[in-house]
Design an enzyme around this catalytic site. Structure first.
Site, PDB file in Angstrom:
ATOM      1  N   ASP A  77      -4.138   3.310  14.161  1.00  0.00           N
ATOM      2  CA  ASP A  77      -3.293   3.810  13.083  1.00  0.00           C
ATOM      3  C   ASP A  77      -3.755   5.224  12.760  1.00  0.00           C
ATOM      4  OD1 ASP A  77      -5.562   3.583  11.573  1.00  0.00           O
ATOM      5  OD2 ASP A  77      -4.697   2.261  10.062  1.00  0.00           O
ATOM      6  N   ARG A 104       0.840  -1.204   0.000  1.00  0.00           N
ATOM      7  CA  ARG A 104       0.000   0.000   0.000  1.00  0.00           C
ATOM      8  C   ARG A 104       0.870   1.248   0.000  1.00  0.00           C
ATOM      9  NH1 ARG A 104      -4.860   1.132   4.280  1.00  0.00           N
ATOM     10  NH2 ARG A 104      -3.180   1.207   5.832  1.00  0.00           N
TER      11      ARG A 104
END
Ligand SMILES: *[C@@H]1O[C@H](CO)[C@@H](O)[C@H](O)[C@H]1NC(C)=O
Ligand SMILES: *[C@@H]1O[C@H](CO)[C@@H](O)[C@H](O)[C@H]1NC(C)=O
Ligand SMILES: CC(=O)N[C@H]1CO[C@H](CO)[C@@H](O)[C@@H]1O
Length: 537
Positions: A441, A160
């Site tokens: 996160d 990613r």
């Protein structure tokens, strides 16, 4: 060094293999060809935001109605290693994590340069080194008597890159910062695409935070250009797009259509989606949400988006991936652990029975729980046959913000604490922290940040009737700041102080910023031993 390139940070050891002259030449070619389009697309996001601020409502685009109505097109078939994706593990790219994730027993590992990673230049380059070595099976090492060694059949690797909004300010081309997305994608692709193909896999990606189908078209153009540049067949790359912004939920079919030669599906990025829902509707008083813990997958807008995503993917014959339950194992408290794991199990059961083809986990010890649920309820490699033709999702459903719940002092306090802890950790070079047995996160911290702003801006009240003013939230932030050190290992007082000042400025601002990761980027400079130019945003 190719003409026009400058590096504004320290590069050492194996990192210099990553920034080799031919790799830099590829970066320059991509930058010169595609960066102007990226910048124009970012400006277009601002225009949409202004219209939403003016009271306009999101809708499915009219100019692409023919694409949605055409039943004949489908996406590319699954590529090698992506046929069965029932459980995918995610995490940043440190060496140990890469080995543990690849060995976890999950079908795929999403190696993350984005929200679970703090993008210091050291982290970005070391991550590239680690992935390169893992692909070539040259990553084994020993530490403290413990062997870290890849198993015979590691998970399929999916990378990613960062989103379109993030610059890579440590590399400039023609005095302009590069795009973080292009930097992360290009270095991984350049060094590994051929090696991956030779080993029976391929260059696979997760694409984050898009807000428009034209942004997907830009990725597709970059894929075509890059495959031609390296001389590998067009249509070798696969990309799964995270649907994690509110505008993108209105463009699901168009995003698949743009990427159809390279698409491997869509994923419900639930945490960023909540963040975007609040941010895009920032001036809309009817979009004020209760405590974060009350905004569940059963909330009207979340449920509608999941159903539409599964229906859309299966109509176009690609994977509809579920999302992340943030719970992680609780060591030393069997009872609390059982409660947490039961939540994970329930979440995965909801996903597999809704028709998802796979799900995400954030910790290797959760793999078995998720795997058992999917093995029991998904007998083949996917559920493309679950067409969900009964589903009708309207714009009103996607915007349904009536969520049962309250705003509480505890909610304010725990969100204040989560935002501070995360920002402080991020500045210290760590983008993924366990907090109260949840994996935080950037996306979960973003929810905390914009919720605090939203409640203050719209003069919301606690369940006790107490008004949520900026000075009340400032008081809470200053109060919980003293606990941050005990919550996250290794953060310094200076970093906590920066986080406190930042969050106070956000709460008091007329508008919350777009991304904390853009705002805090300059503080990472200290970690990279160099003086790089400020981000252009
Ligand atoms: C990209 O490549 C595909 C083949 O994989 C091709 O069909 C398509 O036309 C190309 N797109 C552009 C914009 O060149
Ligand atoms: C909005 O979602 C809730 C579930 O959270 C549901 O009960 C309600 O009927 C929905 N409202 C509308 C107008 O569809
Ligand atoms: C009550 C509430 O919504 N609190 C959440 C705020 O953020 C923290 C940090 O992760 C969560 O643990 C709480 O559930």
């Amino acid at each position: 060094m190719p003409q026009g390139v400058q590096i504004h940070a320290r590069v050492q050891g194996a990192q210099s293999d990553i920034l080799s002259e031919p790799a830099l030449a590829f970066l320059v070619a991509l930058h010169r060809t595609f960066n102007p389009t990226r910048l124009a697309l970012l400006d277009a996001r601002d225009v949409v935001q202004q219209r939403l601020d003016g009271g306009e409502q999101l809708d499915f685009p009219s100019e692409t109605a023919h694409i949605r109505a055409d039943p004949s097109w489908v996406c590319a078939p699954p590529a090698p290693g992506l046929e069965d994706r029932r459980v995918e593990i995610t995490g940043p790219t440190d060496r140990k994590m890469v080995i543990n994730a690849l060995n976890s027993g999950a079908k795929a590992f999403m190696a993350d340069f984005e929200d679970s990673n703090s993008p210091s230049f050291q982290n970005m380059l070391n991550g590239q080194v680690n992935l390169r070595d893992a692909i070539r099976r040259q990553i084994d090492f020993e530490q403290g008597g413990k062997q870290y060694k890849l198993t015979e059949k590691p998970a399929t690797l999916i990378v990613r890159p960062r989103g379109w909004h993030l610059d890579e300010p440590r590399i400039t081309v023609d005095h302009q910062p590069m795009s973080g997305s292009i930097f992360d994608f290009a270095l991984y692709f350049f060094h590994n695409a051929k090696e991956l193909i030779a080993r029976g896999s391929g260059p696979y990606f997760y694409l984050p935070k898009m807000e428009h189908y034209r942004e997907a078209r830009l990725w597709n153009d970059i894929f075509n250009f890059s495959q031609a540049y390296l001389g590998i067949p067009l249509g070798t790359i696969r990309a799964t797009v995270l649907i994690e912004t509110l505008p993108a939920a209105f463009h699901m079919e168009e995003i698949l259509f743009e990427l159809r030669h390279h698409s491997s599906g869509l994923n419900c990025g639930r945490w960023d989606y909540i963040f975007s829902f609040i941010k895009k509707r920032r001036l809309d008083k009817t979009a004020v949400l209760p405590d974060r813990k009350d905004v569940t997958m059963e909330s009207g807008f979340m449920d509608a988006y999941v159903r539409l995503l599964i229906q859309t993917c299966h109509k176009r014959r690609v994977a509809a991936m579920g999302g992340m339950s943030a719970q992680i194992p609780i060591k030393g408290d069997a009872k609390a652990n059982e409660v947490a794991m039961a939540k994970v199990r329930a979440d995965k059961l909801r996903e597999v029975t809704a028709g998802h083809d796979g799900t995400w986990i954030a910790h290797p010890l959760i793999n078995k729980i998720a795997m058992d649920v999917f093995n029991e309820h998904m007998l083949g490699p996917n559920q493309y046959h679950v067409r969900r033709e009964e589903v009708v999702v309207t714009p009103k459903d996607l915007l349904n913000s009536s969520v049962p719940g309250k705003i509480t002092h505890d909610g304010v306090k725990s969100n204040a604490s989560a935002a501070l802890a995360y920002c402080a950790a991020w500045i210290s070079g760590n983008g993924c922290i366990p907090l109260n047995f949840l994996m935080e996160d950037a996306a979960t911290a973003e929810i905390a940040r914009v919720q605090l702003w939203q409640w203050v801006y719209h003069k919301a009240r606690l369940d006790t009737g107490h008004p949520i003013t900026a000075s009340y939230v400032e008081g809470v932030l200053r109060e919980v700041a003293s606990n941050v050190k005990s919550l996250v290992a290794g953060v310094q007082d200076k970093q906590i102080a920066i986080a406190v000042e930042y969050m106070i400025s956000q709460v008091k601002a007329d508008r919350a910023s777009d991304f904390l990761t853009s705002d805090l980027m300059p503080y990472l400079e200290a970690l990279d031993g160099g003086k790089w130019i400020k981000s252009s945003l």
